[in-house]
Design an enzyme around this catalytic site. Sequence first.
Site, PDB file in Angstrom:
ATOM      1  N   ASP A  27     -60.682  23.335  -0.851  1.00 55.19           N
ATOM      2  CA  ASP A  27     -60.829  22.937  -2.253  1.00 55.19           C
ATOM      3  C   ASP A  27     -59.540  22.451  -2.918  1.00 55.19           C
ATOM      4  OD1 ASP A  27     -63.153  24.254  -1.608  1.00 55.19           O
ATOM      5  OD2 ASP A  27     -63.009  25.760  -3.173  1.00 55.19           O
ATOM      6  N   SER A  84     -59.657  29.716  -5.158  1.00 55.59           N
ATOM      7  CA  SER A  84     -59.597  28.533  -6.017  1.00 55.59           C
ATOM      8  C   SER A  84     -59.415  28.865  -7.491  1.00 55.59           C
ATOM      9  CB  SER A  84     -60.866  27.697  -5.845  1.00 55.59           C
ATOM     10  OG  SER A  84     -60.935  27.161  -4.548  1.00 55.59           O
ATOM     11  N   TRP A 302     -69.374  22.391   4.241  1.00 60.01           N
ATOM     12  CA  TRP A 302     -69.203  23.702   4.871  1.00 60.01           C
ATOM     13  C   TRP A 302     -70.053  23.905   6.124  1.00 60.01           C
ATOM     14  CZ3 TRP A 302     -65.185  26.408   4.668  1.00 60.01           C
ATOM     15  CH2 TRP A 302     -64.429  26.547   3.504  1.00 60.01           C
TER      16      TRP A 302
END
Length: 497
Positions: A27, A84, A302
Amino acid sequence: MTATNAEPLRAQRPVLHFTPPEGWMNDPNGLVCFAGEYHLFYQYYPHDRVWGPMHWGHAVSRDLVHWEHLPLALIPDEAGMCFSGSAIVDWHDTSGLFGGRPGLLAFYTVHRQAEDDPADYVQEQCLAYSQDRGRSWQKYAGNPVIASPGFKDFRDPKVIWHAPSRRWVMALACGQAIQLHVSDDLLSWRLASTFGEGQGAHTDGPWECPDLFELPVEGAAEDAPATRWVLVVGVCAGEQDDFGSFTQYFVGDFDGERFHNENPAERVLLMDEGRDFYAVQSWSDLPAEDGRRLAIAWLNNWLYANQIPESGWRGAMSFPRELSLVGTPEGIRMRQTFAAELLGSSERLSVPAAAPPSEFGPGEHRLVEAGSATAHGRLVLELRPDTVIALDLQQGRQFSLRLSHDGARLHLEHRRDGRNGDAAFDRHYPHRLGRELPTGGAVTLEWLIDHGSLELFLDGGRLSLTHLSFADPDQRPVVLRVEAGICRVIDARYHRL
């Protein structure tokens, strides 16, 4: 040679798309503009090429094209991994951490696993700050600023300033919902509302990586608001989700505490209908005179992220995009274009086979004889009724893009093939998409090719298709194949980058 027996895919480092110096990346985090620099932080594991204990990698740029790698910003410690989050400029030292001067704040999630069971974990929201333009970071002594609420998936803080209420707002992913917290001092936070139950798309996986911002609406009705708020949400892949991770968005109103979706609750709006556009984040604190909303995404999925081809590093970002809203017959929708910096230093290449306007009947027509491995292209096409075309954007047999006109609408068919020798990758990487385009017989295509990816916009940027692509585009032609009918090329441009 067919796609099923082609050579396994190979990784080559892209020219324009950000990649880590080595190791693993996912991310984008902490996107903020300060002192003339764009900061890009990212989820990073420098010690392997698969996901591991998360750090915050860091790079800066002055033009969104050339990036300078900086030392690690956040490193795991006894509190946990550094998941994140977001970053802002504390212009007026609201936090009291900068001695009355502006400074940078980074909000992140601490992820702490039980020693005997990685599936048992706690997530809390924490703060770090930098007094030297982001070159070094200190973790706040009062962490966490928001403790665990008692359930697992509680992460990815996005902090914004809401001018009408004169408060800070934090959007947090909480299971399959988004919590909105408010603060006057950036240190103490109060839960204001929760959005998400029964809204949009839900899978077996959690919601992640929220973003929240306001945009003007192009073509808004005279009696309608001139702006709308956009809530962006990543939807993680669950075990039963064949598409994998994707990004949805909601359009509506935000009053400083609650987000109100103006579309029917069941309406799903996707930022991208390709397979590899996830964890979208936008830059905060762009100068007012810039006026843009710039965003970037992790170029991966993913379902196969840990198995994509690698060559000492694994993971890339999309090229930065400019986001806008436009009125359509279906409602207010997002439109995306490549950041203007893309063409700032490009070399223009003529398109001799298709000096527009040109009409093409059945057959194969080369619009560019030998393209560049990194290139930007734009085509405006008009298909007569009963016309069927296929485009090869330097991808060979790994990709297929077909358009057909049935007399009322255009139909899009897109296919991606490829294998890597890994069972999970070979199962999930192939992709099929069918869509109708509400544009009659005319369509605009804009694309960016780089080693490892193909980003494609259609219908004026209202449809985005972002894909990992491990074809070697260097010296390959751009080909228009007319399978039936007549295709008119209204405009054709191609730029080496």
